[in-house]
Design a protein around this motif. Structure first.
Motif, mmCIF file in Angstrom:
data_model
loop_
_atom_site.group_PDB
_atom_site.id
_atom_site.type_symbol
_atom_site.label_atom_id
_atom_site.label_comp_id
_atom_site.label_asym_id
_atom_site.label_seq_id
_atom_site.Cartn_x
_atom_site.Cartn_y
_atom_site.Cartn_z
ATOM 1 N N UNK A 63 -14.965 -8.371 -29.325
ATOM 2 C CA UNK A 63 -13.442 -9.354 -28.697
ATOM 3 C C UNK A 63 -12.893 -9.251 -27.159
ATOM 4 N N UNK A 64 -12.715 -10.707 -26.673
ATOM 5 C CA UNK A 64 -12.801 -10.614 -25.223
ATOM 6 C C UNK A 64 -11.675 -9.862 -24.341
ATOM 7 N N UNK A 65 -11.499 -9.339 -23.483
ATOM 8 C CA UNK A 65 -10.554 -8.873 -22.936
ATOM 9 C C UNK A 65 -8.894 -9.545 -22.085
ATOM 10 N N UNK A 66 -8.291 -9.606 -22.506
ATOM 11 C CA UNK A 66 -7.794 -10.392 -20.830
ATOM 12 C C UNK A 66 -8.178 -10.296 -19.823
ATOM 13 N N UNK A 67 -9.053 -9.584 -19.110
ATOM 14 C CA UNK A 67 -9.233 -9.090 -17.541
ATOM 15 C C UNK A 67 -10.379 -10.298 -17.804
ATOM 16 N N UNK A 68 -10.759 -10.347 -18.912
ATOM 17 C CA UNK A 68 -12.398 -11.484 -18.491
ATOM 18 C C UNK A 68 -12.282 -12.425 -19.455
ATOM 19 N N UNK A 69 -10.700 -12.742 -19.309
ATOM 20 C CA UNK A 69 -10.932 -14.387 -19.714
ATOM 21 C C UNK A 69 -10.591 -15.209 -18.617
#
Length: 107
Positions: A63-69
Motif C-alpha cells: 500500500x502507498x500512503x497518500x503522503x507518498x503519492x
C-alpha cells in the motif's frame, strides 16, 4: 519519438530510477517511464516527481500512503492477477501461463 522504459522490482528511495532517467534523457530519450512491482517508497519521493520521468507505474503489492503519492505515480492493481492464480489453483488448473508469456484472464 525515442521512448525508454526502466523496469525494476522495487523502488525504495527513487534515486536509482532518477539517475537512470537522467542518463537516458542525456542520450536522447524523449519520454521515460519507470515500472516496478513493489513501491517501498522509504523516503520523500519529491526527487522522482521532480525528475525527467514522465510516469512511474507500480503495483499495489505494498500500500502507498497518500503522503507518498505524487502526480507522476500510477498504481496498478494486482487483484485480477491474484484472483486468476487462486481460481486456477482451486480448480486444479495449470499456473504455467504465469511464467511463460502474456496472461489471459478469464471472467
Amino acid at each position: 519519438e525515442e521512448c525508454a522504459i526502466i523496469i525494476d522490482d522495487i523502488i525504495d528511495t527513487g534515486n536509482r530510477i532518477v539517475a537512470a532517467s537522467t542518463q537516458l534523457k542525456e542520450h536522447g530519450a524523449q519520454r521515460i517511464f519507470a515500472w516496478a512491482t513493489h513501491a517501498v517508497f522509504s523516503s520523500d519521493m519529491q526527487n522522482v516527481q521532480d525528475s525527467c520521468l514522465d510516469e512511474v507505474v507500480v503495483t499495489d503489492s505494498i500500500p502507498v500512503p497518500e503522503k507518498k503519492r505524487f502526480e507522476k505515480l500510477r498504481i496498478q492493481s494486482i487483484a485480477p492477477l491474484m484472483a486468476e492464480a487462486i481460481r486456477r489453483i482451486h480448480n486444479e488448473e495449470s499456473i504455467q501461463m504465469f511464467f511463460t508469456g502474456p496472461i489471459q484472464m478469464t471472467n
